[in-house]
Design an enzyme around this catalytic site. Sequence first.
Site, mmCIF file in Angstrom:
data_model
loop_
_atom_site.group_PDB
_atom_site.id
_atom_site.type_symbol
_atom_site.label_atom_id
_atom_site.label_comp_id
_atom_site.label_asym_id
_atom_site.label_seq_id
_atom_site.Cartn_x
_atom_site.Cartn_y
_atom_site.Cartn_z
ATOM 1 N N LYS A 222 0.816 -1.214 0.000
ATOM 2 C CA LYS A 222 0.000 0.000 0.000
ATOM 3 C C LYS A 222 0.853 1.269 0.000
ATOM 4 O O LYS A 222 2.047 1.245 0.276
ATOM 5 C CB LYS A 222 -0.955 -0.001 1.211
ATOM 6 C CG LYS A 222 -2.146 -0.948 1.002
ATOM 7 C CD LYS A 222 -3.132 -0.908 2.142
ATOM 8 C CE LYS A 222 -4.305 -1.861 1.844
ATOM 9 N NZ LYS A 222 -5.200 -2.030 3.003
ATOM 10 N N ARG A 257 -3.097 -10.203 5.641
ATOM 11 C CA ARG A 257 -3.574 -10.205 4.251
ATOM 12 C C ARG A 257 -2.468 -9.642 3.360
ATOM 13 O O ARG A 257 -2.145 -8.460 3.459
ATOM 14 C CB ARG A 257 -4.858 -9.365 4.163
ATOM 15 C CG ARG A 257 -5.485 -9.324 2.788
ATOM 16 C CD ARG A 257 -6.733 -8.430 2.798
ATOM 17 N NE ARG A 257 -7.358 -8.376 1.485
ATOM 18 C CZ ARG A 257 -6.961 -7.572 0.506
ATOM 19 N NH1 ARG A 257 -5.953 -6.757 0.696
ATOM 20 N NH2 ARG A 257 -7.581 -7.588 -0.657
HETATM 21 C C1 7PJ Z 1 -7.913 -4.560 2.730
HETATM 22 C C2 7PJ Z 1 -8.956 -5.421 2.385
HETATM 23 C C3 7PJ Z 1 -7.502 -4.498 4.098
HETATM 24 C C4 7PJ Z 1 -9.192 -6.144 4.548
HETATM 25 C C5 7PJ Z 1 -8.269 -4.365 0.634
HETATM 26 C C6 7PJ Z 1 -5.493 -3.328 -1.160
HETATM 27 C C7 7PJ Z 1 -6.840 -2.710 -1.157
HETATM 28 N N1 7PJ Z 1 -9.584 -6.215 3.275
HETATM 29 N N2 7PJ Z 1 -9.166 -5.279 1.056
HETATM 30 N N3 7PJ Z 1 -8.186 -5.310 4.965
HETATM 31 N N4 7PJ Z 1 -7.486 -3.919 1.621
HETATM 32 N N5 7PJ Z 1 -9.796 -6.918 5.466
HETATM 33 O O1 7PJ Z 1 -5.307 -4.541 -0.994
HETATM 34 O O2 7PJ Z 1 -4.554 -2.544 -1.360
HETATM 35 O O3 7PJ Z 1 -6.626 -3.745 4.525
HETATM 36 S S1 7PJ Z 1 -8.198 -3.876 -1.029
#
Ligand code: 7PJ
Length: 281
Positions: A222, A257
């Site tokens: 990010k 994640r």
């Molecule tokens: C996240 C997500 C996060 C959770 C995305 C990206 C944007 N789900 N989905 N937490 N970010 N739970 O991956 O850059 O931080 S999409």
Amino acid sequence: MIVTGAGRTLDLSQVRIMGILNVTPDSFSDGGRFNHLDAALQHAEQMLADGATVIDVGGESTRPGAEPVGEQQELDRVLPVVEALLAKTDAMVSVDTSTASVIGEASALGAHMVNDVRALRRDGALEAAAASDMLICLMHMQGEPQTMQFDPSYTSVLDDVSDFLAERVEVCERAGITRSRMLIDPGFGFGKTTRHNYELIQRLQELQQRLQLPLLTGLSRKRMIGEVTGQRQADQRIAGSVAGALLCAMNGARILRVHDVRATADALAVWNASQHPSSWQ
Ligand code: 7PJ
């Protein structure tokens, strides 16, 4: 700590890795290479071999400024991949969605988790999640993806995030979702400046103590990593992302994640060894 979703239990006494499987044409960090079913499956299998336990399938881009996706388009992107993952791998399958019909259909296929960046605030999402027996990850976001990075502002970011999540937990409980099915996520980058994001990492333990639910965190590749490393390209942010993921784990996160599963698993292995040196010669 153990959680169960759709009959599948996940032991969180060890930190788990959730591998990101984007099925959007504009996925910013993989150039949209995994649109097609075979490629998606292959990528998921690689992430599982590299140490992921959960695969998070997302058909809506929530990056800052992204256009919303239509419901049918999201269903068409996500469901075939969910079905294939359930049939052909032993992954715990998560769907990154806010859409009621996607939650319902994914549940009917046997998916194990809903990962909702809007914390079940969209019409029908709460009911669809309550009608399922899936795990639910509730994430904090200030604003909506299209505008959330314009001018994020908080009196206290930790208080705001924790109050918001506490309220969503309560709403979910009232809808019949037991706390044993819930996970929480501070939502790095979702309506937050770099300063807010790092304050949240620093105070992650406090968030966990206030909510008493397992924490999931996502900061992989990010902008918050780009800002402090000077790496402008998402695929140059792996080392920074691994450092950030490890910090989250050390501060209490139970599921990470990430895009870069192998690199993250290696970092966790080194941390683990330092906690259990006696398992080594
Ligand atoms: C996240 C997500 C996060 C959770 C995305 C990206 C944007 N789900 N989905 N937490 N970010 N739970 O991956 O850059 O931080 S999409």
